[in-house]
Every structure is written in C-alpha cells, then in structure tokens.
Design a protein around this motif. Sequence first.
Motif, PDB file in Angstrom:
ATOM      1  N   GLN A  10     -67.352 -41.359 -55.303  1.00 32.99           N
ATOM      2  CA  GLN A  10     -66.121 -41.333 -54.528  1.00 32.99           C
ATOM      3  C   GLN A  10     -64.963 -41.066 -55.483  1.00 32.99           C
ATOM      4  OE1 GLN A  10     -66.486 -45.169 -52.690  1.00 32.99           O
ATOM      5  NE2 GLN A  10     -65.150 -46.155 -54.165  1.00 32.99           N
ATOM      6  N   ILE A  11     -63.942 -40.437 -54.948  1.00 36.94           N
ATOM      7  CA  ILE A  11     -62.715 -40.202 -55.695  1.00 36.94           C
ATOM      8  C   ILE A  11     -61.703 -41.218 -55.165  1.00 36.94           C
ATOM      9  CG2 ILE A  11     -60.937 -38.530 -56.329  1.00 36.94           C
ATOM     10  CD1 ILE A  11     -63.736 -37.605 -57.150  1.00 36.94           C
ATOM     11  N   GLY A  29     -57.210 -40.474 -58.038  1.00 40.48           N
ATOM     12  CA  GLY A  29     -57.864 -39.226 -58.417  1.00 40.48           C
ATOM     13  C   GLY A  29     -58.937 -39.409 -59.472  1.00 40.48           C
ATOM     14  N   GLU A  30     -59.456 -40.625 -59.605  1.00 37.35           N
ATOM     15  CA  GLU A  30     -60.496 -40.915 -60.587  1.00 37.35           C
ATOM     16  C   GLU A  30     -61.865 -40.956 -59.913  1.00 37.35           C
ATOM     17  OE1 GLU A  30     -57.811 -43.919 -63.306  1.00 37.35           O
ATOM     18  OE2 GLU A  30     -59.016 -44.720 -61.682  1.00 37.35           O
ATOM     19  N   LEU A  31     -62.864 -40.512 -60.634  1.00 38.95           N
ATOM     20  CA  LEU A  31     -64.233 -40.533 -60.127  1.00 38.95           C
ATOM     21  C   LEU A  31     -64.797 -41.934 -60.277  1.00 38.95           C
ATOM     22  CD1 LEU A  31     -66.774 -39.004 -59.110  1.00 38.95           C
ATOM     23  CD2 LEU A  31     -67.322 -38.600 -61.508  1.00 38.95           C
ATOM     24  N   GLU A  32     -65.342 -42.460 -59.191  1.00 38.20           N
ATOM     25  CA  GLU A  32     -66.029 -43.747 -59.209  1.00 38.20           C
ATOM     26  C   GLU A  32     -67.468 -43.539 -58.784  1.00 38.20           C
ATOM     27  OE1 GLU A  32     -64.064 -46.592 -56.719  1.00 38.20           O
ATOM     28  OE2 GLU A  32     -62.419 -46.844 -58.147  1.00 38.20           O
ATOM     29  N   ILE A  69     -74.810 -38.048 -61.571  1.00 32.76           N
ATOM     30  CA  ILE A  69     -73.570 -37.308 -61.834  1.00 32.76           C
ATOM     31  C   ILE A  69     -73.884 -35.874 -62.228  1.00 32.76           C
ATOM     32  CG2 ILE A  69     -71.626 -37.101 -63.435  1.00 32.76           C
ATOM     33  CD1 ILE A  69     -71.532 -40.190 -63.423  1.00 32.76           C
ATOM     34  N   LEU A  70     -74.852 -35.682 -63.093  1.00 32.54           N
ATOM     35  CA  LEU A  70     -75.215 -34.331 -63.525  1.00 32.54           C
ATOM     36  C   LEU A  70     -75.747 -33.497 -62.362  1.00 32.54           C
ATOM     37  CD1 LEU A  70     -76.815 -35.117 -66.992  1.00 32.54           C
ATOM     38  CD2 LEU A  70     -74.583 -34.068 -66.536  1.00 32.54           C
ATOM     39  N   ASN A 114     -71.235 -29.945 -59.094  1.00 33.31           N
ATOM     40  CA  ASN A 114     -70.490 -29.039 -58.210  1.00 33.31           C
ATOM     41  C   ASN A 114     -69.598 -29.814 -57.250  1.00 33.31           C
ATOM     42  OD1 ASN A 114     -71.520 -26.712 -59.332  1.00 33.31           O
ATOM     43  ND2 ASN A 114     -73.240 -26.617 -57.899  1.00 33.31           N
ATOM     44  N   TRP A 115     -70.126 -30.858 -56.650  1.00 32.03           N
ATOM     45  CA  TRP A 115     -69.343 -31.689 -55.731  1.00 32.03           C
ATOM     46  C   TRP A 115     -68.169 -32.330 -56.471  1.00 32.03           C
ATOM     47  CZ3 TRP A 115     -67.553 -36.600 -55.281  1.00 32.03           C
ATOM     48  CH2 TRP A 115     -67.106 -37.011 -54.028  1.00 32.03           C
ATOM     49  N   ILE A 116     -68.445 -32.861 -57.649  1.00 29.36           N
ATOM     50  CA  ILE A 116     -67.410 -33.529 -58.443  1.00 29.36           C
ATOM     51  C   ILE A 116     -66.283 -32.561 -58.778  1.00 29.36           C
ATOM     52  CG2 ILE A 116     -66.926 -34.599 -60.681  1.00 29.36           C
ATOM     53  CD1 ILE A 116     -69.832 -35.748 -60.503  1.00 29.36           C
ATOM     54  N   ASN A 117     -66.629 -31.389 -59.306  1.00 28.13           N
ATOM     55  CA  ASN A 117     -65.604 -30.402 -59.667  1.00 28.13           C
ATOM     56  C   ASN A 117     -64.781 -29.988 -58.458  1.00 28.13           C
ATOM     57  OD1 ASN A 117     -66.094 -30.276 -62.450  1.00 28.13           O
ATOM     58  ND2 ASN A 117     -67.803 -28.866 -62.128  1.00 28.13           N
TER      59      ASN A 117
END
Length: 79
Positions: A34-35, A39-42, A58-59, A63-66
């Motif tokens: 979740q963001i 705006g930080e990734l959790e 995460i790896l 694509n989703w994260i970016n």
Amino acid sequence: MTSLSPVLNQIMLPEKTINYRCVFSKRAKYIRLQINTAGELEVVIPTRSNQNEAEKFILKKLNWINKHLNKTLTKTQYY
C-alpha cells in the motif's frame, strides 16, 4: 489493523533504490502493498512471514510499485 512496530528497509536495484516500511500484522493473512498518505511504500506482512518473503514479493510487484509511486508523485506536484 493490529501491528507491531514498523521496520524501515530498502532494496537496491540497478536503476534506483526503493525505500519501504515493513509493518508486521497479527491480523494479516497475506502480504500486501500500500502507498500511505505521505507517498511511502508500506508492506504489510503477516507475523508468520519473514523479511525475505516480503522482498521477493516487492521484486515481483515492481511494475505496480513504480506505477503507483509515480501517480502519487504527479499528484503532489500539482498541489
């Protein structure tokens, strides 16, 4: 959400570094991303899982994260 104290981490990739916060949860059944409002990734991790599983997840989801981190970045630029 019931959680233990969050742990700050980062993954070094050839093109960039991803900072993320691990939140271990007793109630979570699956690892999820979740963001947050800053705006930080959790990464929410069930207590039965470990850090290595979170990094693999995460790896797999880069694509989703970016995509979502870029969305939050463009939103903050307009305000």
